[in-house]
Design a protein around this motif. Structure first.
Motif, PDB file in Angstrom:
ATOM      1  N   TYR A   1       2.532  -3.789 -36.995  1.00 46.50           N
ATOM      2  CA  TYR A   1       3.152  -2.500 -36.645  1.00 46.50           C
ATOM      3  C   TYR A   1       2.214  -1.620 -35.839  1.00 46.50           C
ATOM      4  O   TYR A   1       2.637  -0.882 -34.944  1.00 46.50           O
ATOM      5  CB  TYR A   1       3.650  -1.787 -37.895  1.00 46.50           C
ATOM      6  N   THR A   2       0.905  -1.709 -36.094  1.00 40.67           N
ATOM      7  CA  THR A   2      -0.067  -0.947 -35.312  1.00 40.67           C
ATOM      8  C   THR A   2      -0.083  -1.433 -33.870  1.00 40.67           C
ATOM      9  O   THR A   2      -0.067  -0.635 -32.934  1.00 40.67           O
ATOM     10  CB  THR A   2      -1.477  -1.066 -35.943  1.00 40.67           C
ATOM     11  N   LYS A   3      -0.098  -2.763 -33.693  1.00 39.20           N
ATOM     12  CA  LYS A   3      -0.056  -3.327 -32.352  1.00 39.20           C
ATOM     13  C   LYS A   3       1.224  -2.940 -31.631  1.00 39.20           C
ATOM     14  O   LYS A   3       1.201  -2.599 -30.440  1.00 39.20           O
ATOM     15  CB  LYS A   3      -0.181  -4.854 -32.403  1.00 39.20           C
ATOM     16  N   LEU A   4       2.328  -2.972 -32.343  1.00 39.81           N
ATOM     17  CA  LEU A   4       3.619  -2.605 -31.747  1.00 39.81           C
ATOM     18  C   LEU A   4       3.617  -1.149 -31.321  1.00 39.81           C
ATOM     19  O   LEU A   4       4.067  -0.808 -30.221  1.00 39.81           O
ATOM     20  CB  LEU A   4       4.747  -2.869 -32.759  1.00 39.81           C
ATOM     21  N   GLU A   5       3.075  -0.274 -32.159  1.00 36.29           N
ATOM     22  CA  GLU A   5       3.018   1.151 -31.841  1.00 36.29           C
ATOM     23  C   GLU A   5       2.145   1.397 -30.621  1.00 36.29           C
ATOM     24  O   GLU A   5       2.495   2.189 -29.743  1.00 36.29           O
ATOM     25  CB  GLU A   5       2.467   1.926 -33.040  1.00 36.29           C
ATOM     26  N   ASN A   6       1.022   0.700 -30.539  1.00 33.93           N
ATOM     27  CA  ASN A   6       0.108   0.878 -29.406  1.00 33.93           C
ATOM     28  C   ASN A   6       0.689   0.333 -28.115  1.00 33.93           C
ATOM     29  O   ASN A   6       0.340   0.814 -27.036  1.00 33.93           O
ATOM     30  CB  ASN A   6      -1.242   0.216 -29.707  1.00 33.93           C
ATOM     31  N   ALA A   7       1.562  -0.647 -28.211  1.00 33.42           N
ATOM     32  CA  ALA A   7       2.169  -1.232 -27.014  1.00 33.42           C
ATOM     33  C   ALA A   7       3.173  -0.237 -26.441  1.00 33.42           C
ATOM     34  O   ALA A   7       3.455  -0.165 -25.299  1.00 33.42           O
ATOM     35  CB  ALA A   7       2.861  -2.539 -27.346  1.00 33.42           C
TER      36      ALA A   7
END
Length: 86
Positions: A80-86
């Motif tokens: 979810y962190t990676k998704l948010e940063n994308a």
């Protein structure tokens, strides 16, 4: 598995229950999901879902109680962190 808190999927209901309160026995998970579910579920359906979640390493069993697997929580948080940063 991506978690949808508004789902009526039995596995997701088990995850939601264990995210609010843990550790719980299968019977306690069943009772909690009955309170929150908008659909009628059998104990067998909940027990089968718990077993599948244990096999998938999403839920960990300690004695007769279950809780969310801390490793799965870390992996999900990272996703979810990676998704948010994308």
């Amino acid at each position: 598995m991506i978690f949808n808190p508004k789902s009526t999927n039995t596995k997701e209901l088990v995850i939601k229950t264990l995210s609010n309160k843990w550790p719980l026995t299968a019977k306690q998970i069943y009772n909690e999901t009955q309170r929150e579910a908008t659909i009628s579920l059998t104990y067998q359906a909940i027990h089968k879902s718990i077993k599948e979640l244990v096999d998938e390493k999403i839920v960990a069993k300690q004695g007769s109680e279950y809780q969310l697997n801390p490793e799965w929580i870390k992996q999900s948080a990272g996703f979810y962190t990676k998704l948010e940063n994308a």
